[in-house]
Design an enzyme around this catalytic site. Structure first.
Site, mmCIF file in Angstrom:
data_model
loop_
_atom_site.group_PDB
_atom_site.id
_atom_site.type_symbol
_atom_site.label_atom_id
_atom_site.label_comp_id
_atom_site.label_asym_id
_atom_site.label_seq_id
_atom_site.Cartn_x
_atom_site.Cartn_y
_atom_site.Cartn_z
ATOM 1 N N GLY A 11 -14.783 -19.469 0.188
ATOM 2 C CA GLY A 11 -14.188 -18.891 1.385
ATOM 3 C C GLY A 11 -15.183 -18.021 2.124
ATOM 4 C CE LYS B 238 -8.759 -6.155 6.088
ATOM 5 N NZ LYS B 238 -9.078 -6.722 4.759
ATOM 6 C CG ASP C 144 -11.239 -5.261 1.924
ATOM 7 O OD1 ASP C 144 -10.309 -4.709 1.295
ATOM 8 O OD2 ASP C 144 -11.093 -5.740 3.067
ATOM 9 C CB SER D 225 -0.958 0.010 1.200
ATOM 10 O OG SER D 225 -1.960 -0.965 1.047
#
Length: 269
Positions: free
Chosen positions: A125, A65, A101, A16
């Site tokens: 997932g 998160k 996201d 990033s």
């Protein structure tokens, strides 16, 4: 100078900083993007400290998160997903938490001319990435099938995602789900450390759009198998790019230089 950064542990591998700093340079912004690696027990103190120091915005990655939800005012999407990956400190009240996201994954698919409205999508997932992508697809009008090694986890996520259904990860189950499918997303780490795929090659077909959230390597075995049958392929760097683009726009209010950010990101891969 505006200070932005990434909060996680570990974060030394992050791509990033060069991506965001290339955007600052392109637009002539007086800003820097740095990494922060607090111990998990110090997460709340780290958020309070960032706020007190006047940091403008933070991205959030593993393992914070979910826990960071207790430290910010989450927007509606982040609250539904149950995870925050972007914090904005520019408001007058508490820091606000967002999840880019989900939007980033949808932009990655749309960038490759993938139609989301009315699509039949299979997400492999049910972890953090899978949750964000499943909500993003459902919000975009797709029907979502969630396949996970632990089937109970897939069912739990499907209860939260509008119209979704949970399944196991058996080969025959995947073949049935993908037979008439339009979109396949691998939201697991399978393919990152070894040349493996979570989806048998014979379950793929040329009418699919296949996105892999793994971006190291860029060309995973899943994407190679998908390309061989003529499917549209979307590598994981596109999702990484667009979640960063969304965060950049949220923080700065500027039009992000997407191509510059993409070039900086891919130069590191």
């Amino acid at each position: 100078m505006d200070v932005f950064g990434l909060l996680g542990n570990p974060v030394g591998h992050s791509l990033s900083p060069p991506m965001h700093e290339a955007a600052y340079d392109q637009l002539g912004l007086d800003a820097r993007y740095v990494t922060f690696e607090p111990e998990p027990a110090n997460l709340e103190a780290a958020i309070d400290g960032a706020d007190a120091l006047g940091i403008t915005g933070l991205n959030v990655t593993i393992p914070f998160k979910q826990d960071v939800l207790d430290c910010v005012e989450a927007d509606e999407l982040a609250a539904r997903i149950g995870a925050v990956n972007t914090i904005d400190f520019t408001g007058s009240g508490a820091p606000t938490g967002h999840n880019t996201d989900a939007v980033g994954a949808m932009r990655a698919l749309r960038d490759h001319d993938v139609t989301l409205e009315g699509a039949d999508a299979v997400v492999v997932g049910a972890g953090g990435a899978g949750r964000a992508i499943a909500f993003g697809l459902a919000d975009a009008g797709a029907t979502v099938e969630i396949a996970n090694r632990t089937e109970a986890t897939a069912h739990d996520l499907a209860e939260d995602v509008p119209g979704a259904t949970g399944h196991g990860l058996e080969a025959d189950t995947l073949a049935d789900l993908l037979e008439d499918g339009d979109i396949l997303v691998n939201a697991t780490s399978v393919g990152m450390e070894s040349d493996e795929t979570p989806v048998p090659a014979d379950a793929l077909h040329g009418e699919l759009a296949v996105m892999d959230a793994v971006y190291q390597p860029l060309e995973t075995r899943l994407l190679r198998d998908a390309a061989e049958v003529g499917a549209t392929t979307v590598d994981g760097a596109w999702m990484l790019l667009y979640q960063g683009v969304e965060a950049f726009e949220l923080w700065t209010g500027e039009v992000p230089p997407v191509e510059t950010m993409n070039e900086a990101l891919r130069s590191q891969l």
